[in-house]
Write a protein that holds these residues in place. Structure first.
Motif, PDB file in Angstrom:
ATOM      1  N   PHE A 199      13.148 -12.055 -12.523  1.00  0.00           N
ATOM      2  CA  PHE A 199      12.554 -11.754 -13.837  1.00  0.00           C
ATOM      3  C   PHE A 199      12.005 -10.328 -13.788  1.00  0.00           C
ATOM      4  CE2 PHE A 199      10.400 -14.116 -17.500  1.00  0.00           C
ATOM      5  CZ  PHE A 199      10.053 -12.971 -18.176  1.00  0.00           C
ATOM      6  N   GLY A 200      12.573  -9.436 -14.595  1.00  0.00           N
ATOM      7  CA  GLY A 200      12.076  -8.071 -14.711  1.00  0.00           C
ATOM      8  C   GLY A 200      11.235  -7.909 -15.968  1.00  0.00           C
ATOM      9  N   ILE A 201      10.105  -7.212 -15.841  1.00  0.00           N
ATOM     10  CA  ILE A 201       9.172  -7.039 -16.959  1.00  0.00           C
ATOM     11  C   ILE A 201       9.019  -5.563 -17.283  1.00  0.00           C
ATOM     12  CG2 ILE A 201       6.800  -7.372 -17.736  1.00  0.00           C
ATOM     13  CD1 ILE A 201       6.607  -9.744 -15.828  1.00  0.00           C
ATOM     14  N   CYS A 202       9.222  -5.188 -18.546  1.00  0.00           N
ATOM     15  CA  CYS A 202       9.032  -3.840 -19.056  1.00  0.00           C
ATOM     16  C   CYS A 202       9.899  -2.850 -18.263  1.00  0.00           C
ATOM     17  CB  CYS A 202       7.554  -3.463 -19.067  1.00  0.00           C
ATOM     18  SG  CYS A 202       7.173  -2.030 -20.127  1.00  0.00           S
ATOM     19  N   PRO A 247      17.192  -2.385 -34.539  1.00  0.00           N
ATOM     20  CA  PRO A 247      17.092  -3.343 -33.434  1.00  0.00           C
ATOM     21  C   PRO A 247      16.780  -2.658 -32.110  1.00  0.00           C
ATOM     22  CG  PRO A 247      19.385  -3.012 -34.060  1.00  0.00           C
ATOM     23  CD  PRO A 247      18.564  -2.292 -35.083  1.00  0.00           C
ATOM     24  N   VAL A 248      15.841  -3.232 -31.381  1.00  0.00           N
ATOM     25  CA  VAL A 248      15.426  -2.736 -30.067  1.00  0.00           C
ATOM     26  C   VAL A 248      15.627  -3.871 -29.060  1.00  0.00           C
ATOM     27  CG1 VAL A 248      13.475  -1.923 -28.687  1.00  0.00           C
ATOM     28  CG2 VAL A 248      13.731  -1.161 -31.060  1.00  0.00           C
ATOM     29  N   THR A 249      16.209  -3.557 -27.919  1.00  0.00           N
ATOM     30  CA  THR A 249      16.434  -4.567 -26.891  1.00  0.00           C
ATOM     31  C   THR A 249      15.111  -5.184 -26.457  1.00  0.00           C
ATOM     32  OG1 THR A 249      18.441  -3.511 -26.080  1.00  0.00           O
ATOM     33  CG2 THR A 249      17.277  -4.951 -24.539  1.00  0.00           C
ATOM     34  N   ALA A 250      15.042  -6.521 -26.516  1.00  0.00           N
ATOM     35  CA  ALA A 250      13.829  -7.234 -26.130  1.00  0.00           C
ATOM     36  C   ALA A 250      14.035  -8.094 -24.888  1.00  0.00           C
ATOM     37  CB  ALA A 250      13.343  -8.117 -27.277  1.00  0.00           C
ATOM     38  N   ILE A 276      19.739 -13.431 -13.489  1.00  0.00           N
ATOM     39  CA  ILE A 276      18.835 -12.327 -13.806  1.00  0.00           C
ATOM     40  C   ILE A 276      18.414 -12.395 -15.269  1.00  0.00           C
ATOM     41  CG2 ILE A 276      18.669  -9.812 -13.997  1.00  0.00           C
ATOM     42  CD1 ILE A 276      20.881  -9.699 -11.810  1.00  0.00           C
ATOM     43  N   ILE A 277      17.118 -12.204 -15.514  1.00  0.00           N
ATOM     44  CA  ILE A 277      16.627 -12.065 -16.883  1.00  0.00           C
ATOM     45  C   ILE A 277      15.550 -10.989 -16.892  1.00  0.00           C
ATOM     46  CG2 ILE A 277      14.815 -13.838 -16.728  1.00  0.00           C
ATOM     47  CD1 ILE A 277      15.784 -14.677 -19.626  1.00  0.00           C
ATOM     48  N   GLY A 278      15.423 -10.287 -18.007  1.00  0.00           N
ATOM     49  CA  GLY A 278      14.407  -9.255 -18.119  1.00  0.00           C
ATOM     50  C   GLY A 278      13.902  -9.152 -19.534  1.00  0.00           C
ATOM     51  N   THR A 279      12.619  -8.797 -19.678  1.00  0.00           N
ATOM     52  CA  THR A 279      12.009  -8.621 -20.996  1.00  0.00           C
ATOM     53  C   THR A 279      11.405  -7.230 -21.109  1.00  0.00           C
ATOM     54  OG1 THR A 279       9.839  -9.487 -20.303  1.00  0.00           O
ATOM     55  CG2 THR A 279      11.451 -11.075 -21.141  1.00  0.00           C
TER      56      THR A 279
END
Length: 214
Positions: A85-88, A178-181, A188-191
């Protein structure tokens, strides 16, 4: 479950660790959360979390300065399939390259470029800071189960990722376009937003990640 929040000198590690500890309890997952830069601990982790704040190049340099860290991440995530999980900026580092101040290579786990936000409305301020609703297709990813489209989450950023493959884009937010969120592929997932600052929606997302079996 052994959750490792990766310490490479970037991001609010204490807040991230507390959020994942709380998310595990809320999800009914027995877990231990540690903050570490030790490659051996990263290799043994059941879940990995990469937070990030600041400039893309600085965060990449922080990863590279810790002996064996980038290599351990590559093996754990790409070869062993440890859920990640990747953040920012931790999410942005998944890209092929970043263009903040200078061109910097990313991890290139999810193809794309991290470029300056350019809202179509000049009245919108940079950085993009505050609460925005998520736009996604229900059922698009198991981690998003239980979260409704339009749910609000908390953003703080001046740069955003543009993915090469549309299938890797799970959710967007509207900020003069639209901005990638949220991005994701395989394990793999990231926000782009901060789940640790996004109250019940962030906790639901963390719980979904911890229950996820990619």
């Amino acid at each position: 479950m052994n959750i490792v929040v990766i310490d490479y000198g970037s991001g609010n590690l204490r807040s991230a660790a507390k959020a994942f500890d709380h998310g595990a309890r809320e999800a009914g997952v027995a877990a231990t959360v540690v903050v570490s830069s030790d490659p051996d601990q990263i290799m043994r982790a059941d879940r990995l979390v990469l937070p990030g704040q600041g400039a893309f190049a600085d965060c990449r340099a922080g990863l590279d300065q810790i002996d064996g860290l980038a290599e351990a991440l590559e093996v754990a995530v790409r070869r062993k399939g440890t859920p990640f999980f990747g953040i920012c900026v931790g999410m942005q580092l998944l890209a092929t390259s970043g263009f903040e101040h200078r061109v910097t290579e990313g991890l290139d786990w999810i193809g794309g470029r991290v470029e300056a936000l350019t809202p179509s409305d000049p009245a919108l301020k940079i950085p993009h800071m505050g609460w925005n609703g998520l736009d996604f297709t229900p059922g698009c990813h198991p981690v998003l189960a239980g979260i409704a489209p339009g749910a609000h989450v908390y953003f703080v950023h001046s740069y955003a990722m543009r993915v090469d493959e549309p299938r890797d884009l799970l959710a967007t937010a509207d900020y003069g376009g639209p901005v990638t969120a949220i991005i994701g592929r395989d394990n793999i997932i990231g926000t782009q937003f901060h789940p640790e600052k996004s109250q019940h929606v962030g906790q639901a997302l963390i719980g979904g990640f911890l229950r996820w079996k990619p």
